[in-house]
Write a protein that holds these residues in place. Structure first.
Motif, PDB file in Angstrom:
ATOM      1  N   UNK A 107      21.520 -43.278 -51.360  1.00  0.00           N
ATOM      2  CA  UNK A 107      20.088 -43.503 -51.137  1.00  0.00           C
ATOM      3  C   UNK A 107      19.356 -42.161 -51.085  1.00  0.00           C
ATOM      4  N   UNK A 108      19.914 -41.221 -50.289  1.00  0.00           N
ATOM      5  CA  UNK A 108      19.249 -39.914 -50.152  1.00  0.00           C
ATOM      6  C   UNK A 108      19.171 -39.207 -51.502  1.00  0.00           C
ATOM      7  N   UNK A 109      20.251 -39.285 -52.282  1.00  0.00           N
ATOM      8  CA  UNK A 109      20.256 -38.604 -53.581  1.00  0.00           C
ATOM      9  C   UNK A 109      19.264 -39.256 -54.549  1.00  0.00           C
ATOM     10  N   UNK A 110      19.246 -40.591 -54.561  1.00  0.00           N
ATOM     11  CA  UNK A 110      18.360 -41.292 -55.503  1.00  0.00           C
ATOM     12  C   UNK A 110      16.889 -41.047 -55.153  1.00  0.00           C
ATOM     13  N   UNK A 111      16.542 -41.271 -53.880  1.00  0.00           N
ATOM     14  CA  UNK A 111      15.136 -41.074 -53.488  1.00  0.00           C
ATOM     15  C   UNK A 111      14.748 -39.597 -53.578  1.00  0.00           C
ATOM     16  N   UNK A 112      15.713 -38.716 -53.266  1.00  0.00           N
ATOM     17  CA  UNK A 112      15.453 -37.272 -53.351  1.00  0.00           C
ATOM     18  C   UNK A 112      15.152 -36.857 -54.786  1.00  0.00           C
ATOM     19  N   UNK A 212      13.188 -39.026 -48.949  1.00  0.00           N
ATOM     20  CA  UNK A 212      11.742 -38.910 -49.175  1.00  0.00           C
ATOM     21  C   UNK A 212      11.154 -37.568 -48.751  1.00  0.00           C
ATOM     22  N   UNK A 213      11.872 -36.852 -47.895  1.00  0.00           N
ATOM     23  CA  UNK A 213      11.305 -35.559 -47.477  1.00  0.00           C
ATOM     24  C   UNK A 213      11.892 -34.404 -48.299  1.00  0.00           C
ATOM     25  N   UNK A 214      12.659 -34.735 -49.344  1.00  0.00           N
ATOM     26  CA  UNK A 214      13.313 -33.704 -50.152  1.00  0.00           C
ATOM     27  C   UNK A 214      12.299 -32.764 -50.782  1.00  0.00           C
ATOM     28  N   UNK A 215      12.617 -31.482 -50.709  1.00  0.00           N
ATOM     29  CA  UNK A 215      11.788 -30.456 -51.349  1.00  0.00           C
ATOM     30  C   UNK A 215      12.710 -29.441 -51.988  1.00  0.00           C
ATOM     31  N   UNK A 219      18.562 -28.330 -55.709  1.00  0.00           N
ATOM     32  CA  UNK A 219      19.235 -27.804 -54.514  1.00  0.00           C
ATOM     33  C   UNK A 219      18.823 -28.639 -53.304  1.00  0.00           C
ATOM     34  N   UNK A 220      17.546 -28.964 -53.259  1.00  0.00           N
ATOM     35  CA  UNK A 220      17.009 -29.784 -52.167  1.00  0.00           C
ATOM     36  C   UNK A 220      17.660 -31.156 -52.130  1.00  0.00           C
ATOM     37  N   UNK A 221      17.933 -31.725 -53.308  1.00  0.00           N
ATOM     38  CA  UNK A 221      18.562 -33.051 -53.367  1.00  0.00           C
ATOM     39  C   UNK A 221      19.963 -32.977 -52.763  1.00  0.00           C
ATOM     40  N   UNK A 222      20.697 -31.928 -53.118  1.00  0.00           N
ATOM     41  CA  UNK A 222      22.037 -31.745 -52.559  1.00  0.00           C
ATOM     42  C   UNK A 222      21.995 -31.607 -51.048  1.00  0.00           C
ATOM     43  N   UNK A 223      21.019 -30.816 -50.575  1.00  0.00           N
ATOM     44  CA  UNK A 223      20.875 -30.591 -49.132  1.00  0.00           C
ATOM     45  C   UNK A 223      20.566 -31.911 -48.421  1.00  0.00           C
ATOM     46  N   UNK A 224      19.645 -32.684 -48.975  1.00  0.00           N
ATOM     47  CA  UNK A 224      19.271 -33.969 -48.361  1.00  0.00           C
ATOM     48  C   UNK A 224      20.455 -34.907 -48.288  1.00  0.00           C
ATOM     49  N   UNK A 225      21.253 -34.929 -49.344  1.00  0.00           N
ATOM     50  CA  UNK A 225      22.400 -35.833 -49.380  1.00  0.00           C
ATOM     51  C   UNK A 225      23.387 -35.480 -48.270  1.00  0.00           C
ATOM     52  N   UNK A 226      23.699 -34.195 -48.159  1.00  0.00           N
ATOM     53  CA  UNK A 226      24.629 -33.760 -47.112  1.00  0.00           C
ATOM     54  C   UNK A 226      24.058 -34.088 -45.732  1.00  0.00           C
ATOM     55  N   UNK A 227      22.779 -33.738 -45.555  1.00  0.00           N
ATOM     56  CA  UNK A 227      22.144 -33.984 -44.248  1.00  0.00           C
ATOM     57  C   UNK A 227      22.211 -35.462 -43.883  1.00  0.00           C
ATOM     58  N   UNK A 228      21.971 -36.327 -44.854  1.00  0.00           N
ATOM     59  CA  UNK A 228      21.924 -37.759 -44.550  1.00  0.00           C
ATOM     60  C   UNK A 228      23.293 -38.242 -44.073  1.00  0.00           C
ATOM     61  N   UNK A 229      24.370 -37.779 -44.717  1.00  0.00           N
ATOM     62  CA  UNK A 229      25.716 -38.226 -44.317  1.00  0.00           C
ATOM     63  C   UNK A 229      26.050 -37.702 -42.920  1.00  0.00           C
TER      64      UNK A 229
END
Lengths: 256, 269
Positions: A107-112, A212-215, A219-229
């Motif tokens: 979810x985080x990766x797709x929305x990011x 949704x807060x990815x910036x 690189x931001x998408x990768x960060x969001x994905x890790x953070x979400x898990x």
């Protein structure tokens, strides 16, 4: 921004996100097709991996507990231990940790990715609220499918324990089953279903908010994905403690 | 005041916008008349894309007033903005097509969301794809399209529902010259034949020159032709130059080329 302010800010944003998407439950348009599609991805898609994991967890539980119980001549209680551990604790927690890794990160990766490629803005520009179209179906899917998957995991895990009991520990099936059935009560089952509902909600909200807060591009998408898990698993484990406390307090004995 | 508001498609009135401490737009005022194209120029990070996002209500100004089609949208809530957005078509930098949907579903997105039947949607989508000359790509996925094709699908998607206002966010950036020309011609067709009001954000000087010197008309045989006529083109095209969040120039193409401002001169080199 220091940590305390960050936590308060993120809680506020996540609450607003949930509130705004929840309005989609009572006002048109309803995204039934998207919701069913998400349920398929979360539920049907995760079923094989959840069952496989549960089988081996049940098997390991039987192996580990039997040796301890044997010391007291109580190996006939193996079924009891496997079933209660699974239904009360391991079934919900491990299934939802699997979901956090498999679905929350997705979810985080797709929305990011949608955020950084301006697809979320494009959706709003075309007059569609992304909270209703993207967030609400994912929350509903996880809240409904997490307990469903947990039930499957509990059953398969108990069977895993049974297989080990029969083959390696030579405990008869009837003894294992009776001991498991006697140990469980409605209160355990209620608690075991309440937990995955809360955990599923946590996975969906954290995944959507992180996405949704990815910036900052890919690189931001990768960060969001890790953070979400990481965040989902931490929140699952923390809330598990408080939920267990609540369930015990509401229970027939009401102690602790 | 109300007269002025209703006779303009978009009005920026002393708009101030920033992210935290950083000010992006500082006291920006300009207006777009119906049927007029404003070419918004300036270097990177001068607030061009932010201007478009403010019109769409994707961002909210800190102070000032913003009017779209006669309505003061400055304090509109997200649900009220949804109605305003129906009048606006936006073309994003990279197209911003939905990856999981094919061209047909992308272009028909707005109609599908409104609950239109598949047959009705298909009719309109084919019309729009014909306009951007991409009828053959209807069932392709965005990943199968080239950069130029993605922008054209983005234009087709923005045109569904016949919006009165179109916002272009650097639609030609990173494209080869012939493809960029095709995109500008589409923008000219919308300006000259459909009477659409628009803001065209670009930092490519070739785009600005073409928009300022050419116009599109229908000849005696009923065919669409591009003609060179600076007077006709400039009556519908105005230029605005932004520098560090401030409007430093506003006027016609001729005035822009002849401007003595060193920043503008450097930009037009």
């Amino acid at each position: 921004m220091n940590l305390a302010i960050k936590i308060v800010f993120e809680t506020q944003e996540a609450t607003l996100m949930v509130w705004r998407s929840a309005l989609g439950l009572v006002r048109r348009p309803f995204y039934i097709r998207e919701t069913i599609n998400q349920m398929d991805i979360v539920g049907v898609g995760s079923l094989p991996i959840a069952m496989l994991a549960a089988f081996f967890i049940g098997a390991v539980l039987a192996l580990q507990t039997a040796s301890t119980l044997q010391a007291f001549g109580a190996q006939n209680y193996t079924g009891r231990l496997v079933a209660t551990s699974l239904v009360r604790e391991l079934g919900p927690v491990l299934t939802c940790i699997l979901l956090a890794g498999r679905i929350g990160s997705g979810i985080a990766a797709e929305l990011g990715s949608m955020k950084v490629s301006e697809q979320i803005d494009a959706m709003r520009a075309l007059g569609t609220d992304p909270l209703r179209k993207l967030v609400l179906p994912r929350i509903i899917a996880l809240v409904v499918m997490s307990p469903t998957l947990t039930v499957f995991a509990n059953v398969v895990g108990t069977i895993g324990g049974l297989v080990i009991s029969l083959t390696l520990l030579h405990i008869p099936a009837s003894v294992y089953n009776t001991s498991a059935r006697d140990a469980l009560n409605y209160h355990d089952i209620f608690g075991g279903l309440l937990k995955p509902v809360v955990f599923g909600f946590i996975i969906a909200v954290v995944g959507c908010r992180c996405g949704l807060r990815t910036q900052g591009g890919t690189v931001g998408v990768g960060r969001s994905t890790t953070q979400s898990v990481v965040m989902s698993i931490l929140l699952i484990l923390i809330s598990d403690f408080f939920l267990t406390k609540l369930i015990i307090a509401l229970g027939p004995t009401g102690q602790f | 005041m109300s007269n002025k508001n209703s006779s303009n498609a978009i009005i920026f009135e002393n708009i101030l916008f920033g992210f935290g401490e950083q000010i992006i737009l500082n006291d920006v005022s300009f207006s777009v008349k119906p049927g007029e194209t404003i070419v918004l120029m300036g270097g990177s990070g001068t607030g061009k894309s932010t201007t478009l996002k403010l019109v769409l209500g994707l961002l909210k100004p800190e102070s000032g007033h913003l009017f779209v089609d006669g309505e003061n949208i400055t304090d509109f809530t997200e649900s009220k903005m949804m109605a305003v957005r129906k009048k606006i078509g936006m073309i994003f930098q990279e197209g911003a097509l939905f990856d999981s949907l094919n061209v047909f579903e992308n272009v028909g997105f707005r109609l599908f969301e409104q609950g239109a039947s598949e047959n009705d949607v298909e009719h309109i989508v084919r019309q729009m794809l014909k306009f951007v000359n991409l009828e053959d790509a209807i069932y392709k996925m965005p990943s199968e399209l080239s950069g130029g094709m993605r922008r054209r699908v983005g234009i087709a998607r923005a045109l569904v529902g016949k919006p009165k206002i179109i916002l272009y966010d650097e639609p030609t950036a990173g494209l080869d010259p012939p493809t960029a020309r095709t995109i500008i011609e589409l923008a000219m067709k919308l300006r000259d034949l459909e009477g659409v009001s628009s803001i065209f954000v670009t930092h490519r000087i070739q785009d600005a020159q073409q928009l300022a010197s050419e116009y599109v008309t229908i000849d005696e045989k009923g065919e669409i032709v591009v003609r060179k006529d600076e007077k006709a083109a400039s009556s519908r095209t105005k230029f605005i130059m932004l520098k560090q969040g401030k409007v430093i120039f506003s006027g016609s193409g001729r005035e822009l080329w002849e401007s003595p401002d060193p920043y503008i001169k450097n930009f037009l080199l």
